[in-house]
Design an enzyme around this catalytic site. Structure first.
Site, mmCIF file in Angstrom:
data_model
loop_
_atom_site.group_PDB
_atom_site.id
_atom_site.type_symbol
_atom_site.label_atom_id
_atom_site.label_comp_id
_atom_site.label_asym_id
_atom_site.label_seq_id
_atom_site.Cartn_x
_atom_site.Cartn_y
_atom_site.Cartn_z
ATOM 1 N N ASP A 46 3.721 47.375 77.142
ATOM 2 C CA ASP A 46 3.665 48.829 76.988
ATOM 3 C C ASP A 46 4.174 49.530 78.242
ATOM 4 O O ASP A 46 3.674 49.304 79.340
ATOM 5 C CB ASP A 46 2.207 49.247 76.752
ATOM 6 C CG ASP A 46 2.054 50.751 76.589
ATOM 7 O OD1 ASP A 46 2.371 51.261 75.504
ATOM 8 O OD2 ASP A 46 1.627 51.412 77.558
ATOM 9 N N TYR A 51 6.513 56.421 83.545
ATOM 10 C CA TYR A 51 6.123 55.404 84.537
ATOM 11 C C TYR A 51 7.273 55.111 85.499
ATOM 12 O O TYR A 51 7.070 54.502 86.548
ATOM 13 C CB TYR A 51 5.668 54.090 83.877
ATOM 14 C CG TYR A 51 4.535 54.205 82.875
ATOM 15 C CD1 TYR A 51 3.761 55.371 82.777
ATOM 16 C CD2 TYR A 51 4.213 53.163 82.025
ATOM 17 C CE1 TYR A 51 2.743 55.488 81.848
ATOM 18 C CE2 TYR A 51 3.184 53.269 81.094
ATOM 19 C CZ TYR A 51 2.466 54.435 81.006
ATOM 20 O OH TYR A 51 1.448 54.539 80.077
ATOM 21 N N LYS A 80 7.460 55.484 75.496
ATOM 22 C CA LYS A 80 6.942 56.779 75.024
ATOM 23 C C LYS A 80 7.799 57.938 75.535
ATOM 24 O O LYS A 80 8.354 57.862 76.639
ATOM 25 C CB LYS A 80 5.512 56.996 75.552
ATOM 26 C CG LYS A 80 4.614 55.784 75.479
ATOM 27 C CD LYS A 80 3.213 56.067 75.985
ATOM 28 C CE LYS A 80 2.381 54.802 76.097
ATOM 29 N NZ LYS A 80 2.601 54.033 77.333
ATOM 30 N N HIS A 113 4.026 60.730 73.807
ATOM 31 C CA HIS A 113 3.038 60.368 74.833
ATOM 32 C C HIS A 113 1.756 61.228 74.758
ATOM 33 O O HIS A 113 0.651 60.722 74.875
ATOM 34 C CB HIS A 113 3.680 60.491 76.222
ATOM 35 C CG HIS A 113 3.074 59.594 77.258
ATOM 36 N ND1 HIS A 113 3.808 58.945 78.211
ATOM 37 C CD2 HIS A 113 1.783 59.237 77.493
ATOM 38 C CE1 HIS A 113 3.004 58.236 78.982
ATOM 39 N NE2 HIS A 113 1.762 58.401 78.566
#
Ligand SMILES: NC(=O)c1ccc[n+]([C@@H]2O[C@H](COP(=O)([O-])OP(=O)(O)OC[C@H]3O[C@@H](n4cnc5c(N)ncnc54)[C@H](OP(=O)(O)O)[C@@H]3O)[C@@H](O)[C@H]2O)c1
Length: 287
Positions: A46, A51, A80, A113
């Site tokens: 994931d 990120y 996401k 998200h």
């Protein structure tokens, strides 16, 4: 049940009962963690554009596939779309950027998200529907195997289901002892939407592993507190997404399937007081 067991999503796609989270600094740390995770047995990885490490996640996956003789279809990659890319056109663009960074032809799972919420967006409902339309189109084109959302409470999901053609297949929620979003998870499950748990240990400081209730139950079963948390989620048919950079922890987090928590133990953990974690409220979080 073991780490090769899968759940079948509402579109027939199968996902592992446990996954690996990648909130890890970009670069060699992410590449190594992803490779170690796949070598340990994780098959669901994931990540998210926010990120900032999709390039490293992609590199880790490719290197792990080569070293462990795995095929692309052996690994499920989840990413996401962030707030800054809400809306139909922007989401298509965000998806293509993520795909390029990951170096893949398709992703297995793509999620919105966070929901646009009423506190920050007058047109929250339309915005979520427009974003979702992009996911539907990419799904129909075969670029995504399963589409879903993250941090959607029951009323966000209810509106999205009413406003769209394809029902989400996944809802990824913050879910751990002290912050079990039971109402959101149970609503999703009632709609045949698979729930995943983010920050199962409460996030980077893993506070939840110090929780008194969890530790008392762990001592009784001769297990680690982490294993009790994971077993609690598995018994609720929620997919835990654990992050670790330690191969020992990665392995521990894959070997907790051989014991049962009693209904009383499940309830005690459900009712554990807050002991760490983000506790973001999707209705008020800046989105
Ligand atoms: N959808 C969203 O909005 C959202 C938000 C946040 C996170 N997520 C996803 O959820 C994933 C997991 O959440 P998270 O990264 O916040 O943290 P987490 O998985 O709750 O906890 C990670 C911490 O627990 C420690 N840990 C892991 N296994 C352990 C074990 N067996 N024993 C002791 N300590 C252990 C890790 O340390 P070591 O590295 O030393 O093992 C790390 O410090 C993320 O990586 C991300 O993929 C999604």
């Amino acid at each position: 049940m073991d780490m090769t067991t899968t759940y079948t999503l509402n579109n027939g796609y199968q996902i592992p009962v446990v996954g690996f989270g990648t909130i890890i600094p970009d670069g060699p740390a992410t590449v190594t963690a992803v490779k170690d995770a796949i070598k340990s047995g994780y098959r669901l990885i994931d990540t998210a554009e926010i990120y900032g490490n999709e390039v490293s996640v992609g590199q880790g996956i490719r290197e792990a596939m080569a070293e462990n003789h795995l095929k692309r279809e052996d690994i499920l990659v989840s990413t996401k779309a962030w707030h800054s890319h809400r809306g139909y056109e922007q989401t298509l663009q965000a998806f293509n950027e993520s795909l390029a960074k990951l170096g893949l032809d398709y992703v297995d799972i793509y999620l919105i998200h966070w929901p646009a919420n009423a506190k920050w967006h007058e047109d929250w409902r339309q915005l979520n529907a427009d974003t979702w339309r992009a996911l539907e189109e990419l799904y129909r084109a075969g670029k995504i195997k399963a589409i879903g959302v993250s941090n959607f409470l029951a009323h966000h999901l209810e509106a999205l289901i009413a406003d769209s053609d394809i029902k989400p297949m996944i809802n990824q929620l913050e879910y751990h002892p002290g912050f079990a979003q039971t109402a959101a998870a149970e609503y999703a499950q009632s709609q045949d939407i698979q729930v995943e748990a983010w920050s199962p240990f409460g996030g980077p400081d893993s506070h939840v592993l110090q929780d008194e209730t969890v530790n008392a139950i762990a001592a009784k079963h001769g297990k680690q507190p982490s294993q009790v948390v994971l077993r609690w989620l598995i018994q609720k048919q929620i997919v835990p997404l654990t992050k670790s950079t330690s191969p020992d922890h990665m392995r521990d987090n894959l070997t907790d399937f051989d014991f049962n928590l009693t209904p009383a133990e499940m309830k005690a953990i459900d009712e554990a007081p807050y002991s760490g974690g983000f506790q973001f409220d999707p209705d008020t979080a800046r989105s």
